[in-house]
Write a protein that holds these residues in place. Sequence first.
Motif, mmCIF file in Angstrom:
data_model
loop_
_atom_site.group_PDB
_atom_site.id
_atom_site.type_symbol
_atom_site.label_atom_id
_atom_site.label_comp_id
_atom_site.label_asym_id
_atom_site.label_seq_id
_atom_site.Cartn_x
_atom_site.Cartn_y
_atom_site.Cartn_z
ATOM 1 N N ILE A 22 1.670 1.471 -47.036
ATOM 2 C CA ILE A 22 3.007 1.556 -46.423
ATOM 3 C C ILE A 22 4.032 0.846 -47.298
ATOM 4 N N PHE A 23 3.702 -0.367 -47.750
ATOM 5 C CA PHE A 23 4.618 -1.156 -48.571
ATOM 6 C C PHE A 23 4.933 -0.446 -49.888
ATOM 7 N N GLU A 24 3.884 -0.030 -50.590
ATOM 8 C CA GLU A 24 4.089 0.621 -51.889
ATOM 9 C C GLU A 24 4.814 1.955 -51.728
ATOM 10 N N GLY A 25 4.470 2.691 -50.694
ATOM 11 C CA GLY A 25 5.137 3.969 -50.441
ATOM 12 C C GLY A 25 6.622 3.785 -50.151
ATOM 13 N N ALA A 26 6.945 2.777 -49.373
ATOM 14 C CA ALA A 26 8.352 2.509 -49.068
ATOM 15 C C ALA A 26 9.118 2.126 -50.326
ATOM 16 N N ASN A 27 8.501 1.288 -51.163
ATOM 17 C CA ASN A 27 9.166 0.906 -52.411
ATOM 18 C C ASN A 27 9.417 2.115 -53.303
ATOM 19 N N ALA A 28 8.409 2.974 -53.438
ATOM 20 C CA ALA A 28 8.551 4.161 -54.291
ATOM 21 C C ALA A 28 9.598 5.113 -53.742
ATOM 22 N N LEU A 29 9.561 5.342 -52.438
ATOM 23 C CA LEU A 29 10.519 6.269 -51.833
ATOM 24 C C LEU A 29 11.946 5.722 -51.901
ATOM 25 N N ALA A 30 12.104 4.432 -51.663
ATOM 26 C CA ALA A 30 13.435 3.827 -51.749
ATOM 27 C C ALA A 30 13.996 3.965 -53.155
ATOM 28 N N ALA A 31 13.153 3.768 -54.148
ATOM 29 C CA ALA A 31 13.602 3.878 -55.534
ATOM 30 C C ALA A 31 13.935 5.313 -55.898
ATOM 31 N N SER A 32 13.093 6.248 -55.495
ATOM 32 C CA SER A 32 13.319 7.639 -55.898
ATOM 33 C C SER A 32 14.463 8.289 -55.128
ATOM 34 N N CYS A 33 14.682 7.856 -53.889
ATOM 35 C CA CYS A 33 15.755 8.447 -53.070
ATOM 36 C C CYS A 33 17.022 7.600 -53.055
ATOM 37 N N ASN A 34 16.928 6.390 -53.626
ATOM 38 C CA ASN A 34 18.053 5.458 -53.597
ATOM 39 C C ASN A 34 18.535 5.254 -52.165
ATOM 40 N N ASP A 35 17.571 4.964 -51.275
ATOM 41 C CA ASP A 35 17.871 4.833 -49.844
ATOM 42 C C ASP A 35 17.005 3.718 -49.261
ATOM 43 N N ASN A 36 17.635 2.654 -48.829
ATOM 44 C CA ASN A 36 16.904 1.526 -48.267
ATOM 45 C C ASN A 36 16.493 1.734 -46.813
ATOM 46 N N GLN A 37 16.927 2.814 -46.184
ATOM 47 C CA GLN A 37 16.544 3.105 -44.799
ATOM 48 C C GLN A 37 15.030 3.231 -44.670
ATOM 49 N N VAL A 38 14.368 3.638 -45.742
ATOM 50 C CA VAL A 38 12.917 3.812 -45.672
ATOM 51 C C VAL A 38 12.202 2.508 -45.314
ATOM 52 N N PHE A 39 12.806 1.375 -45.598
ATOM 53 C CA PHE A 39 12.162 0.112 -45.245
ATOM 54 C C PHE A 39 12.135 -0.097 -43.733
ATOM 55 N N SER A 40 13.153 0.373 -43.036
ATOM 56 C CA SER A 40 13.134 0.320 -41.569
ATOM 57 C C SER A 40 12.042 1.232 -41.029
ATOM 58 N N ASP A 41 11.923 2.400 -41.624
ATOM 59 C CA ASP A 41 10.866 3.326 -41.218
ATOM 60 C C ASP A 41 9.492 2.726 -41.490
ATOM 61 N N ALA A 42 9.331 2.094 -42.636
ATOM 62 C CA ALA A 42 8.056 1.474 -43.005
ATOM 63 C C ALA A 42 7.719 0.338 -42.045
ATOM 64 N N ARG A 43 8.716 -0.411 -41.653
ATOM 65 C CA ARG A 43 8.491 -1.519 -40.715
ATOM 66 C C ARG A 43 7.971 -0.997 -39.384
ATOM 67 N N ARG A 44 8.575 0.094 -38.893
ATOM 68 C CA ARG A 44 8.103 0.692 -37.642
ATOM 69 C C ARG A 44 6.678 1.218 -37.786
ATOM 70 N N ALA A 45 6.382 1.830 -38.918
ATOM 71 C CA ALA A 45 5.035 2.339 -39.160
ATOM 72 C C ALA A 45 4.028 1.185 -39.208
#
Length: 60
Positions: A22-45
């Motif tokens: 979850i952590f690594e996926g959120a970091n990769a997605l945030a970097a590739s999409c330039n969107d920090n919202q994924v960290f909120s999604d990762a936290r819920r997951a």
Amino acid sequence: MAVAAEAGAADPEALGRQLAVIFEGANALAASCNDNQVFSDARRAAKTLLAAALGPASGG
């Protein structure tokens, strides 16, 4: 993993790996999409995963 074991996780090693995914996926997605919202999604997951792994004692 020691914390997961102390908290009562049936398989603390698996829980640690799953949280790392979850952590690594959120970091990769945030970097590739330039969107920090994924960290909120990762936290819920992660909260959902912890609640499932620890049961009612997790306070989830």
